[in-house]
Structure formats: C-alpha cells, structure tokens
Write a protein that holds these residues in place. Structure first.
Motif, mmCIF file in Angstrom:
data_model
loop_
_atom_site.group_PDB
_atom_site.id
_atom_site.type_symbol
_atom_site.label_atom_id
_atom_site.label_comp_id
_atom_site.label_asym_id
_atom_site.label_seq_id
_atom_site.Cartn_x
_atom_site.Cartn_y
_atom_site.Cartn_z
ATOM 1 N N GLU A 138 34.221 35.920 39.455
ATOM 2 C CA GLU A 138 34.239 37.109 38.593
ATOM 3 C C GLU A 138 35.575 37.174 37.873
ATOM 4 O O GLU A 138 36.634 37.045 38.486
ATOM 5 C CB GLU A 138 34.029 38.388 39.410
ATOM 6 N N ASP A 168 37.991 43.797 26.380
ATOM 7 C CA ASP A 168 36.895 42.978 26.918
ATOM 8 C C ASP A 168 36.685 41.707 26.093
ATOM 9 O O ASP A 168 36.352 40.653 26.625
ATOM 10 C CB ASP A 168 35.594 43.796 26.936
ATOM 11 N N GLN A 199 38.037 35.906 40.781
ATOM 12 C CA GLN A 199 37.745 36.036 42.221
ATOM 13 C C GLN A 199 36.467 35.246 42.517
ATOM 14 O O GLN A 199 35.384 35.585 42.013
ATOM 15 C CB GLN A 199 37.561 37.497 42.610
ATOM 16 N N PRO A 254 41.286 38.106 44.127
ATOM 17 C CA PRO A 254 41.378 37.672 42.719
ATOM 18 C C PRO A 254 42.662 36.863 42.532
ATOM 19 O O PRO A 254 43.722 37.297 42.993
ATOM 20 C CB PRO A 254 41.431 38.984 41.941
ATOM 21 N N TYR A 297 37.794 39.898 49.934
ATOM 22 C CA TYR A 297 39.085 39.376 50.392
ATOM 23 C C TYR A 297 38.916 38.411 51.576
ATOM 24 O O TYR A 297 39.778 37.583 51.827
ATOM 25 C CB TYR A 297 40.015 40.521 50.802
ATOM 26 N N GLU A 349 29.802 42.856 47.369
ATOM 27 C CA GLU A 349 31.248 42.723 47.063
ATOM 28 C C GLU A 349 32.051 43.555 48.040
ATOM 29 O O GLU A 349 31.524 44.451 48.701
ATOM 30 C CB GLU A 349 31.542 43.064 45.613
ATOM 31 N N ASP A 407 26.384 45.975 38.301
ATOM 32 C CA ASP A 407 27.574 46.092 39.150
ATOM 33 C C ASP A 407 27.567 47.439 39.871
ATOM 34 O O ASP A 407 26.916 48.388 39.429
ATOM 35 C CB ASP A 407 28.805 45.986 38.219
ATOM 36 N N ASP A 408 28.302 47.500 40.978
ATOM 37 C CA ASP A 408 28.469 48.747 41.770
ATOM 38 C C ASP A 408 27.116 49.378 42.070
ATOM 39 O O ASP A 408 26.948 50.612 41.987
ATOM 40 C CB ASP A 408 29.340 49.772 41.020
ATOM 41 N N VAL A 465 40.389 41.538 34.782
ATOM 42 C CA VAL A 465 41.537 41.631 33.884
ATOM 43 C C VAL A 465 42.768 42.213 34.586
ATOM 44 O O VAL A 465 42.640 43.039 35.500
ATOM 45 C CB VAL A 465 41.183 42.470 32.629
ATOM 46 N N ARG A 466 43.919 41.707 34.237
ATOM 47 C CA ARG A 466 45.197 42.265 34.695
ATOM 48 C C ARG A 466 46.059 42.466 33.461
ATOM 49 O O ARG A 466 46.031 41.654 32.525
ATOM 50 C CB ARG A 466 45.931 41.291 35.638
ATOM 51 N N GLN A 509 31.026 47.848 46.795
ATOM 52 C CA GLN A 509 31.855 47.509 47.959
ATOM 53 C C GLN A 509 32.023 48.658 48.937
ATOM 54 O O GLN A 509 32.241 48.435 50.126
ATOM 55 C CB GLN A 509 33.217 46.976 47.518
ATOM 56 N N ASN A 568 32.839 41.275 33.296
ATOM 57 C CA ASN A 568 32.536 42.714 33.227
ATOM 58 C C ASN A 568 32.399 43.154 31.779
ATOM 59 O O ASN A 568 33.204 42.784 30.936
ATOM 60 C CB ASN A 568 33.667 43.518 33.870
ATOM 61 N N GLU A 586 35.274 42.000 53.682
ATOM 62 C CA GLU A 586 36.647 41.776 54.155
ATOM 63 C C GLU A 586 36.686 41.155 55.555
ATOM 64 O O GLU A 586 37.729 40.670 55.984
ATOM 65 C CB GLU A 586 37.416 43.108 54.157
HETATM 66 N N1 LIG Z 1 39.511 46.491 48.632
HETATM 67 C C1 LIG Z 1 38.885 45.393 48.239
HETATM 68 N N2 LIG Z 1 38.676 45.179 46.943
HETATM 69 C C2 LIG Z 1 38.024 44.061 46.597
HETATM 70 C C3 LIG Z 1 37.565 43.132 47.501
HETATM 71 N N3 LIG Z 1 36.957 42.137 46.818
HETATM 72 C C4 LIG Z 1 37.063 42.443 45.509
HETATM 73 N N4 LIG Z 1 37.723 43.615 45.372
HETATM 74 C C5 LIG Z 1 38.041 44.336 44.124
HETATM 75 O O1 LIG Z 1 36.857 44.960 43.748
HETATM 76 C C6 LIG Z 1 36.786 44.964 42.273
HETATM 77 C C7 LIG Z 1 35.534 44.287 41.905
HETATM 78 O O2 LIG Z 1 35.278 44.419 40.592
HETATM 79 P P1 LIG Z 1 34.345 45.482 39.943
HETATM 80 O O3 LIG Z 1 33.478 46.144 40.975
HETATM 81 O O4 LIG Z 1 33.641 44.823 38.831
HETATM 82 O O5 LIG Z 1 35.318 46.620 39.392
HETATM 83 C C8 LIG Z 1 36.216 46.311 38.364
HETATM 84 C C9 LIG Z 1 35.598 46.482 37.029
HETATM 85 O O6 LIG Z 1 34.730 47.565 37.004
HETATM 86 C C10 LIG Z 1 36.807 46.831 36.250
HETATM 87 N N5 LIG Z 1 37.210 45.637 35.539
HETATM 88 C C11 LIG Z 1 37.991 44.623 35.983
HETATM 89 N N6 LIG Z 1 38.151 43.715 35.028
HETATM 90 C C12 LIG Z 1 37.423 44.162 33.953
HETATM 91 C C13 LIG Z 1 37.196 43.680 32.663
HETATM 92 O O7 LIG Z 1 37.660 42.618 32.257
HETATM 93 N N7 LIG Z 1 36.410 44.446 31.828
HETATM 94 C C14 LIG Z 1 35.868 45.622 32.264
HETATM 95 N N8 LIG Z 1 35.116 46.323 31.426
HETATM 96 N N9 LIG Z 1 36.069 46.107 33.442
HETATM 97 C C15 LIG Z 1 36.835 45.375 34.329
HETATM 98 O O8 LIG Z 1 37.851 47.265 37.042
HETATM 99 C C16 LIG Z 1 37.349 47.327 38.342
HETATM 100 C C17 LIG Z 1 38.408 47.079 39.326
HETATM 101 O O9 LIG Z 1 38.839 45.792 39.275
HETATM 102 P P2 LIG Z 1 39.873 45.190 40.324
HETATM 103 O O10 LIG Z 1 40.968 46.162 40.544
HETATM 104 O O11 LIG Z 1 40.180 43.832 39.907
HETATM 105 O O12 LIG Z 1 39.034 45.162 41.612
HETATM 106 C C18 LIG Z 1 38.026 44.217 41.806
HETATM 107 C C19 LIG Z 1 38.381 43.372 43.027
HETATM 108 O O13 LIG Z 1 39.757 43.036 43.086
HETATM 109 C C20 LIG Z 1 37.775 43.381 48.861
HETATM 110 O O14 LIG Z 1 37.383 42.612 49.777
HETATM 111 N N10 LIG Z 1 38.414 44.515 49.211
#
Ligand SMILES: Nc1nc2c(ncn2[C@@H]2O[C@@H]3COP(=O)(O)O[C@H]4[C@@H](O)[C@H](n5cnc6c(=O)[nH]c(N)nc65)O[C@@H]4COP(=O)(O)O[C@H]3[C@H]2O)c(=O)[nH]1
Length: 753
Positions: A535, A567, A521, A740, A735, A713, A656-657, A538-539, A680, A594, A716
C-alpha cells in the motif's frame, strides 16, 4: 503655426479651443484680406492701364499737332515771295531773308535753317557748318517730286523738314528746317508733371521728361494711330506713373483692412473665449466631478444642464460608476453584499453600538461538504445552491440585519440591536431549520447542512476584522464538532484557526515544491508470509519539522481540495517506483493506492490515470485503488458510476476501512469492487472485544459470500494473524509483518528476501 502646435500640446482643453478658434478667425481674416488686396490690385492695375492709355493718347495728340504746325509753317515759309526771289536775287537775299527767317524761327525751337537751290547748294544758312545737302537722297527726292519731306535721322534726335520752293509750278530749291526733337516735345508737353514721358526713335531715347531712376513706375509703351506724323517719323512713346501714386489707394485699403483685422481678431479672441467657455465649461465641470468622485464619495456627474451628448456622457458615467460601485460592494453571483461592504457595515454597527450600548453579533456560515456537491453536480448546480442559500438566510433575518457572501460557500450575517444571547439563538435556530428541509435544484432533491460560528461585539472582538476572524474560527470549531451545528467563539479558538491557516499555506507550498514522499507497506499472505502487494502511503517531508504523517494533513487537504493534487503526485511516484521493482525482477504483487472521492469527481481524472499508467509503463494487473467506505457511502450512486469507469480501464478496487461506513449490503453488491479491507480498529481489538471479533468474522463471511477478496489491516500480533486465518482471511497488513517503509529501506528488504 509653431505657437498653435505648442498650444495644442498644452493640456488645457480650454486653451486649445481658444487657440484653435482664434487661429481660425485669424486665418479667415488673413485670407479675406489677401483676396481683397488681390481684387483691388487687379482693379487698380486695369484702371492705371486705362489712365496711361488716355494720357498717351493726349501726349501723342499734342506732339503730333506741334509737328504738324512746324511742317505747315515750313511749307508756308517756302511760299513766301521773298524766299522765291532770294533764289534768283542774290542782292535781295542778304537784305530780306534774315528778318524773314528770324521771324519764322521765333518760338519754334529751330536748330538751324538752310535754303538750298535746285542743286542742293546752300544759298542761305542760319549758322556755319551746316551739313551739305546736295547729295542727300531725301533732298533729291523732295526736289524731284516737289513734295515735303520730314524725318528723323537714324541715330539722331533731330527732326528735319524739307519743303520744296516752287516757282510757277517748278521746283527751284528747298527750305530745310532742323529742330531738336527734345525741344519740340518739351514745348508741346507741358502740364504732365505727374507722369514721365520718353520718346524713342529706332530704340534710341530721343526725349525724356520727369523720369528719375530711383522711382519705380507703372509704365507702358504706346505706338501712334495710323497716318499721324509721329507714326511716319517712327516715334514710340513710353509713359509711366510712379508706383507710389498708383499704390497709394492700395496702401490705404491695406491699412484699413489691417486695422479692421486687428479689431476683428480682438473681437474674435473675446468671442472665441466666450465660445470656448460655452464648449469647455461643461467638459471641465464633468472633468472635476469625475475627478472628485471615487468609490466612497457619492458625487454624481449628471445633470450638467447641457442636454446634449455631454449630458448623455455624464449620465453614462454615473450609470457606470453606480454599477462599478455596486460590483465593488456586491457579490456577482448572489447580489449580496461582499466582504468589503460587510466590513463597512460592521464598522457602522460598531459606531452605532458605541452610542446605543446595544450588542451585535457576526455569524460565519459555511456549507458542509459544498465542495463535493460542486464537484459531483457541477458548478452551475453549486452556483444555484449558493443563490438559494443566500435568499433563504435573508428571508429569516430582521429588517436591520444583513447577510453577505464572503466567497465560495461562506456567508456572513450581521445581527444588529441584540439585547441578549437568546435573540441570537432564535435566529440561529431559524437558520438551522432552513437546512433541515431539502433543497430542490434542477428537479433534484437533496440535503445540505451548514456550520455556523458566532462572534459577539464587543465580547469577541473590537474591530470588524477581528470579529470576522473569530466568527470564522468558531465556525471551524463547529465543523470539528461534526458539522451541522453552531458554535460561539471562545478565546482558545484563534490559535487553532491560525494553525489551520498556516498548515494550509504550507501544504500549498509543499505541492509546488513536491515535498511529498511515498512510503510503502507490504501486504502478505498469512500462511507463508509472502508479499502479495503493497500500500502506498504518503508522508510529508516538511523542510522544518521533518516527516509529517497523513493523519495530520489529509483531513485539511480534503477540506480544501488540495488532496486532488497530492493524490496525483503520490500516484505518479508510487507507480514509477513500483514498476522499477518489477523491472528489477522483485516479486512485489499488487500496488494499492489511496484515492479520495473528490479526486474521482474531476472530469479529467480517468484521462490522468491512463496517462500516469502509460508514463510509468505499469500494467493495470499490478494496480488496485482503495476508497474508504465512509466516502463511498456519502453518495453511493455516484461512487458506483465513478468506480465503474476505473474498473473499465482494468484497475481493481478495494473498499478501505470497511466496517466503519455503515454501508448496506445492497450497495456493496452493486459496487464494482474486488476486495474488502477490514478496518484496523476491529482487527486490533478482535481478540479482546467480542463485538469487534464478531464484526471481523461477519466482514470475512460477507466477502466470501459476495466472492470478494478480503484483507485485514492493523495486524500487530501473531495471535491476531492466527485468528484471521482461522476465520478465513489469509491476507494481512500490519506492523507484525512490515511497517510503512521508505523506498531505500524497502528495496534492501526486498532484495534480501
Ligand atoms: N497502529 C497501526 N497502524 C498500522 C498498522 N499497519 C498499518 N497501519 C497504518 O494504518 C494506515 C493504513 O492506511 P489507511 O487505512 O488507508 O489510512 C490512511 C489513508 O486513509 C490516508 N492516506 C495515507 N496515504 C494516503 C494517500 O496517499 N492518499 C489518500 N487519499 N489518503 C492517504 O491516511 C491514512 C493514515 O495513513 P498512515 O498514517 O500511513 O497509516 C496507515 C498505516 O501506517 C498497524 O499494525 N498498527
């Protein structure tokens, strides 16, 4: 021997011992028999030689005496006046000599007799065709010397005696008497039936008595004493005794020994059987006891009553099996009952409860965040904590309750004889109370909580396995409810627990099959919408259900520790891809990855990061790692230490967060970070919620005052972006700009712009 070997190959130890001992006795007897026979044989042989020597001596004596007698008589004959007269008195010869000679020959086995004058001319002979002697050198010598001569002609068996006839001291003629040696010997050697006798002259057998070709003899050759007639006649004696006679005592001894041997071997067999019983009975007893003893039955091998090494062996075996039984039923670390024994006890409780109609309960206790403790402080530390927790739980239980360790940080408790749920609550409170006090290990003081699931018998399960499974499901519910609490089982939990187990199994397979895909993203500068970074997110490309978002599996991956491997795979793939874009000349800025804090606690993590960077050929200037504020705040001191190591290799860091983890300003100041990421949830509601708006402004000003970058982050809308710029935050992710995107889509997007 073949029999012994085959017997030895036989599996029965008793048969082997009997065969061996019997063989030993038989061998000993056989050897003794051989030795005795050898000694007897040598003795007999010596005796036999001596006997034959004596007999030979006697035979010689008799024969010599006979020959002497014949010589003497022949000499006596020549002294007779009638013989002397006969030489001159031709008329008288015919009248007197025949009766004289007949008288002489009587009983002397004379072959023929001859009287010759000095010239060797026969003047009297007993039969015609008697050889002419006048030219005989022996006769001439006898006449010339006037000496008696006796000899056996070469190649002949006749004894010839020549006695000179004297008249007034002058030799006038001679009497020549010829005997058949065989007859002479025959007469001399009577009463010798048990032996055979042979006489040899010039290697020619001149006499043989009692010799039969079909009989084997013990025989020997003898020569005569000096000066005897036989020595002068050059006669050699061979004498022999039939071996049958000689062997008779030997055979007798052999038969007796054989009989004795059979008796001894029979006794030996009986004795060896008894001996074998003595040796093998304890071994066989031990064998049967060992065979009958398994983990369930409590058959002891000792005592055997032998009071020897076997007894020691039986004792050692007992000690070993008791130890093994203990090891099979008890946990090696805490020495608490293990799963196997606990299930057994549950089964026992079910039986007892069926009779008494009472209830019992199963508690499933899991320590909260034990994995992190283990990773942070080391396994020894974690082990000590588990031992203490086991002891503590045991200390608050009643006598007939029991605690067990299932493995890892999971403990189970069996609460017997319960009358009401209130009984359980009291014990639960005691257990929870234990975890309210700090644990002190290696001079460190720290707090640990636990989550407890409870299943009641028979309400929540009828079998030990079912009760355990349901208590486990209830424990997970307690964890879901925020941990540090307990939860009774309800019917809907099983389904969730099952889902959880299925997900965990699939996650493990996904790691092996590398089913994870990295989405990116982009992050932008709000003022010009230029990409400043991306950023990596992962999917899970699930083979059946398709793309799974991280929210569905990251929490479980963190709980199980699987996040570490996930990771690492993301890190490798993301870095490689990002460098590819850079190599394509695309302006992609900085890659944010992350990181789970669990990851940081792994010893080889820094080394792994270095290797991955090297392999991807990416510069650390293009890298930033993100850690959530909540994770950092769980153990800030540890986080500062770990993050510093990343910082040392040149990687930038972001929290983060931010805003959700209750961090204190003092810690933020000490963290080696470069950026704050506004959560966010604040950004999204900043325009509608006053608190979130104020919080967003506060985070931006904290970042500014601490000289940190700040990014928002979840942007929207355009309004949200404008609000952020107005308050001093120019970096955004959301978004409104980009979702992403997978690599292909994003590559197209990047090349387009
Ligand atoms: N509603 C909304 N959502 C938005 C917007 N912009 C970004 N997002 C979502 O917010 C999340 C941002 O990542 P995060 O806070 O690091 O939060 C991540 C992170 O904590 C974790 N994560 C994702 N990938 C990895 C990874 O490879 N390793 C680890 N340890 N954690 C990961 O999972 C969490 C969720 O990831 P995602 O589902 O991809 O969700 C991502 C992204 O898709 C927006 O405008 N609106």
């Amino acid at each position: 021997m073949d029999f012994i070997l085959r017997s030895l190959a036989f599996k029965s130890i008793k048969v082997r011992v009997v065969v061996l001992i019997s063989a030993l006795i038989a061998f000993a007897l056989f050897s003794i028999t051989l030795l005795v026979l050898f000694i007897v044989n040598s003795h007999m042989s010596a005796q036999m030689d001596a006997l034959l020597k004596t007999r030979a001596h006697s035979v010689y004596g008799k024969l010599d005496q006979r020959i002497g007698y014949l010589i003497d008589n022949t000499v006596l004959l020549t002294k007779n006046e009638l013989i002397v007269n006969s030489l001159i008195d031709k008329n008288g010869r015919k009248a007197y000599l025949p009766p004289l000679v007949d008288n002489f020959m009587e009983g002397k086995d004379v072959l023929y007799l001859n009287i010759v004058d000095f010239d060797g001319r026969a003047i009297f002979q007993t039969q015609k065709n008697i050889p002419l002697y006048n030219q005989s050198p022996r006769l001439r010598a006898a006449l010339a010397l006037g000496k008696v001569s006796y000899y056996i002609e070469k190649g002949d068996d006749k004894l010839v005696i020549i006695a000179p006839i004297e008249y007034y001291n002058t030799t006038q003629g001679a009497a020549i008497v010829v005997f058949k040696m065989g007859h002479v010997a025959q007469r001399a050697l009577t009463n010798n039936d048990d032996i055979y006798i042979k006489l040899f002259h010039d290697n020619i057998n001149i006499f043989s008595s009692n010799f039969y070709k079909d009989i084997t003899y013990h025989s020997s050759l003898h020569t005569v004493e000096n000066g005897s007639y036989l020595e002068q006649l050059n006669v050699i004696l061979e004498i022999g005794l039939p071996k049958k006679i000689y062997m008779a005592p030997l055979q007798d001894i052999f038969l007796k020994l054989l009989l004795l041997g059979v008796v001894f071997i029979s006794i030996g067999m009986i004795l060896s059987n008894m001996l074998a019983n003595g040796i093998t009975d304890p071994i066989l007893t031990l064998f049967h006891r060992v065979k009958n003893s398994d983990n369930k039955s409590e058959v002891l091998c000792s005592p055997l009553g032998t009071n020897d090494e076997l007894e020691e062996l039986a004792k050692a075996f007992d000690e070993r099996s008791i130890l093994l039984q203990h090891q099979a039923q008890y946990d090696a670390l805490t020495d608490l009952p293990n799963r196997l024994l606990f299930l057994d006890r549950l089964q026992q409780s079910i039986k007892n409860t069926l009779r008494s109609k009472e209830k019992f309960a199963v508690l499933f206790i899991d320590l909260d965040h034990f994995k992190e403790i283990n990773d942070s402080f080391g396994h020894d530390f974690g082990d000590k904590l588990l031992i203490i927790v086991g002891e503590y739980i045991e200390s608050v239980l009643r006598g007939n309750d029991s605690v067990a360790r299932m493995g890892g940080d999971e403990f189970t408790v069996l609460l017997n004889e319960l009358h009401s749920e209130n009984d359980i609550i009291q014990i639960l409170q005691k257990i929870m109370e234990l975890f309210r006090k700090p644990f002190i290990i290696a001079h460190r003081q720290f707090y640990v909580t636990c989550s407890i699931g409870i299943a009641m018998y028979p309400l929540h399960g009828k079998t030990p396995e079912e009760l355990l499974k349901n208590a486990d499901a209830a424990m997970y519910k307690a964890k879901d409810r925020g941990r540090n609490t307990y939860q009774f089982y309800t019917n809907d939990m099983t389904e969730k627990a099952y889902e959880r187990i299925t997900l965990e199994t699939q996650l493990r397979e996904a790691i092996v099959n590398r089913e994870f895909e990295v989405y990116f993203q982009p992050q932008v500068n709000i003022n010009d919408n230029k990409i400043i970074g991306m950023e990596a997110l992962v999917r899970w490309n699930h083979p059946q259900t398709g793309l799974v978002p991280p929210g569905k599996f990251i929490p479980l991956a963190e709980d199980t520790g699987l996040i570490v491997e996930i990771d690492r795979q993301v890190m490798q793939d993301a870095m490689k891809q990002f460098q590819k874009w850079i190599d394509l000349g695309l302006d992609v800025g900085v890659l944010s990855i992350n990181l789970s804090m669990i990851q940081l606690n792994h010893e080889d993590f820094i080394e792994f990061v270095k290797t991955t960077i090297k392999n991807a050929k990416i510069s650390t200037d293009n890298l930033m790692f993100e850690v959530t504020e909540t994770q950092v705040m769980k153990n800030p001191k540890q986080a500062i230490f770990m993050l510093q190591q990343l910082k040392d290799i040149g990687i930038r860091l972001a929290i983060d967060d931010f805003g959700t983890g209750h961090s204190s300003l003092s810690y933020i100041k000490r963290l080696p970070i470069d950026k704050l990421k506004i959560d966010q949830s604040f950004v999204m509601d900043a325009l509608v919620d006053k608190d979130d708006r104020e919080l967003t402004r506060a985070i931006i000003s904290i970042a500014n005052s601490l000289n940190l970058e700040v990014i928002a982050e979840g942007v929207e809308t355009k309004e949200q972006a404008e609000f952020l710029v107005k308050n001093g935050c120019v970096e955004a992710q959301g978004y409104f700009y980009y979702k992403p995107l997978d690599v292909l889509t994003l590559t197209k997007e990047l090349t387009k712009s």
